[in-house]
Motif scaffolding. Structure first.
Motif, PDB file in Angstrom:
ATOM      1  N   TRP A   1       0.832  -1.228  -0.051  1.00 34.45           N
ATOM      2  CA  TRP A   1      -0.006  -0.097   0.088  1.00 34.45           C
ATOM      3  C   TRP A   1       0.792   1.059   0.082  1.00 34.45           C
ATOM      4  CZ3 TRP A   1      -4.856  -0.612  -1.528  1.00 34.45           C
ATOM      5  CH2 TRP A   1      -5.254  -1.805  -1.143  1.00 34.45           C
ATOM      6  N   ASP A   2       2.043   1.301   0.751  1.00 32.66           N
ATOM      7  CA  ASP A   2       2.889   2.590   0.840  1.00 32.66           C
ATOM      8  C   ASP A   2       4.197   1.932   1.414  1.00 32.66           C
ATOM      9  OD1 ASP A   2       2.533   2.081   3.773  1.00 32.66           O
ATOM     10  OD2 ASP A   2       0.808   3.451   3.902  1.00 32.66           O
ATOM     11  N   ASP A   3       4.808   2.972   1.709  1.00 31.26           N
ATOM     12  CA  ASP A   3       6.565   2.786   2.021  1.00 31.26           C
ATOM     13  C   ASP A   3       6.402   2.644   3.600  1.00 31.26           C
ATOM     14  OD1 ASP A   3       5.999   5.311   2.651  1.00 31.26           O
ATOM     15  OD2 ASP A   3       7.883   6.088   1.427  1.00 31.26           O
TER      16      ASP A   3
ATOM     17  N   GLY B   1       2.393  -0.749   4.702  1.00 31.06           N
ATOM     18  CA  GLY B   1       1.016  -0.587   5.076  1.00 31.06           C
ATOM     19  C   GLY B   1       0.135  -1.441   5.250  1.00 31.06           C
TER      20      GLY B   1
ATOM     21  N   ASN C   1       4.330   0.501  -4.687  1.00 29.73           N
ATOM     22  CA  ASN C   1       3.366   0.725  -3.786  1.00 29.73           C
ATOM     23  C   ASN C   1       2.138   1.599  -4.403  1.00 29.73           C
ATOM     24  OD1 ASN C   1       3.589   3.378  -2.530  1.00 29.73           O
ATOM     25  ND2 ASN C   1       5.684   2.459  -2.246  1.00 29.73           N
TER      26      ASN C   1
ATOM     27  N   GLN D   1       0.306   3.981  -3.202  1.00 28.11           N
ATOM     28  CA  GLN D   1       0.379   5.466  -2.696  1.00 28.11           C
ATOM     29  C   GLN D   1       1.325   6.092  -3.517  1.00 28.11           C
ATOM     30  OE1 GLN D   1       2.558   7.055   0.899  1.00 28.11           O
ATOM     31  NE2 GLN D   1       0.605   7.532   1.403  1.00 28.11           N
TER      32      GLN D   1
END
Length: 400
Positions: free
Chosen positions: A273-275, A280, A298, A300
């Motif tokens: 999902w994100d870093d 995430g 990711n 995001q």
């Protein structure tokens, strides 16, 4: 005792029992009444078992025969699916897809007939079995790429075979397959996004319903685990112990290479999902380790980056909603023996599409006489068109 076609914890249900079938239909109707939009039916063509219990023929060196061919497409399969259709699907706006290992085009025509008495479509596996090991005793375990000519032949057979009579499901990825950009594409940083977009282009312009598996739209790659203890997948662990410890036909390092390329766990690492911690996905320790490349791959970051793999998938989806030729047009393969470039056409009346995909990192030059001078470049994974010159993993679609 009981029959388990898969893990010992998974006893097969006895579908010959009418009370059992009714209980299943009642359960499904519970969810229909809750408002679900459809069902994916796991290994559904294995529900009707044969009337006899004769021994199968084991492969060379194997103690037992594979069960799939023995129990697939049993004598009452279509009877039970038609009953399910009448008891559950009829009168509702539901989407139904059956997972059908070993299904042929003929099977799919009956299972997913446009007459609508059983299912809407099926998942077939032919194109997912093209890159297996040349040694049949090793099955799927391999680390070599698919032969493009074989891939063309398989996808074309299903496109042409179901045209007008049944419906295709289109997929590269699922929970049982490694990441397609690592498998049929090129995950190296210079080529990952190009090849991910190329593979998406090829699939989304075919006739059928595309399925996008979590992370595919980001170009997520295989995890490249390096130790056996990194894996949880029962199939992978059993294969390692069988070929390395029991049969001693594969060296440990080679088998770990096969797992890194083909293990199902490559598709089961946490969604990126994100870093942040664990990409995430969770603040707890996840079941599988997160792919180490999550800081640069990711959701995001993809949402913030113009021209990302995610934005390309969004463009493809929009085109499918606006161009009827993608839905109903006929399919025609070009240059079936070309080992580097996959090209095909879609036709619907006066509407035509030419889809061209370079499956290599090398520059290719191809001229297509079918392409008129006034054709419009509909979409491409490059910003400018070099006509007959195809750059690394270039994909482009012309409309005319």
């Amino acid at each position: 005792y009981y029959l388990h076609s898969f893990a010992v914890e998974q006893p097969d249900l006895n579908w010959d029992n009418p009370q059992l079938r009714q209980a299943v239909y009642d359960m499904m109707n519970f969810w229909v009444n809750k408002g679900v939009d459809g069902f994916r039916l796991d290994v559904i063509n294995l529900i009707s078992k044969p009337d006899s219990f004769a021994d199968g023929q084991p492969e060379a060196g194997e103690p037992y025969a594979a069960i799939g061919g023995i129990i697939a497409n049993g004598p009452h399969l279509h009877e039970y699916l038609q009953e399910m259709n009448q008891q559950v699907f009829a009168g509702h706006q539901l989407m139904t897809v059956g997972e059908t290992p070993g299904a042929t085009v003929a099977d799919a025509k009956q299972l997913a007939s446009s007459q609508g008495q059983e299912l809407n479509m099926v998942f077939e596996f032919e194109h997912m079995g093209l890159d297996g090991n040349p040694d049949p005793a090793l099955g799927k375990w391999n680390d070599q790429p698919v032969r493009l000519v074989d891939l063309k032949q398989s996808l074309s057979k299903w496109q042409i075979g179901l045209q007008g009579t049944a419906w295709n499901s289109l997929y590269w990825n699922n929970h049982d397959q490694p990441r397609i950009v690592s498998r049929f594409g090129d995950e190296r940083p210079a080529y990952r996004e190009r090849s991910a977009k190329m593979l998406a282009t090829l699939l989304h312009f075919l006739q059928g319903t595309p399925y996008i598996y979590e992370g595919e739209e980001l170009g997520m790659t295989n995890a490249h685990f390096t130790k056996l203890t990194d894996y949880q997948d029962l199939e992978s662990l059993n294969a390692y112990h069988h070929f390395v410890d029991d049969e001693q036909v594969v060296q440990p390092e080679q088998m770990l290479g096969y797992l890194a390329h083909m293990s199902r766990d490559n598709a089961r690492t946490p969604m990126q999902w994100d870093d942040s911690q664990n990409a995430g996905f969770s603040t707890a320790t996840p079941w599988l380790a997160v792919n180490a490349n999550y800081p640069r791959i990711n959701a995001q970051l993809a949402q913030r980056t113009p021209g990302s793999v995610l934005s390309y998938y969004q463009r493809l989806i929009k085109l499918r909603h606006h161009l009827p030729v993608i839905t109903t047009g006929t399919y025609h393969l070009l240059s079936p023996d070309d080992a580097a470039v996959y090209a095909y056409m879609r036709h619907m009346g006066s509407q035509h599409l030419l889809v061209i995909c370079n499956f290599t990192a090398a520059t290719q030059t191809r001229h297509f006489a079918e392409l008129p001078a006034d054709a419009h470049l509909l979409i491409s994974n490059y910003d400018e068109d070099h006509q007959d010159v195809l750059r690394a993993y270039e994909a482009k679609v012309y409309q005319f």
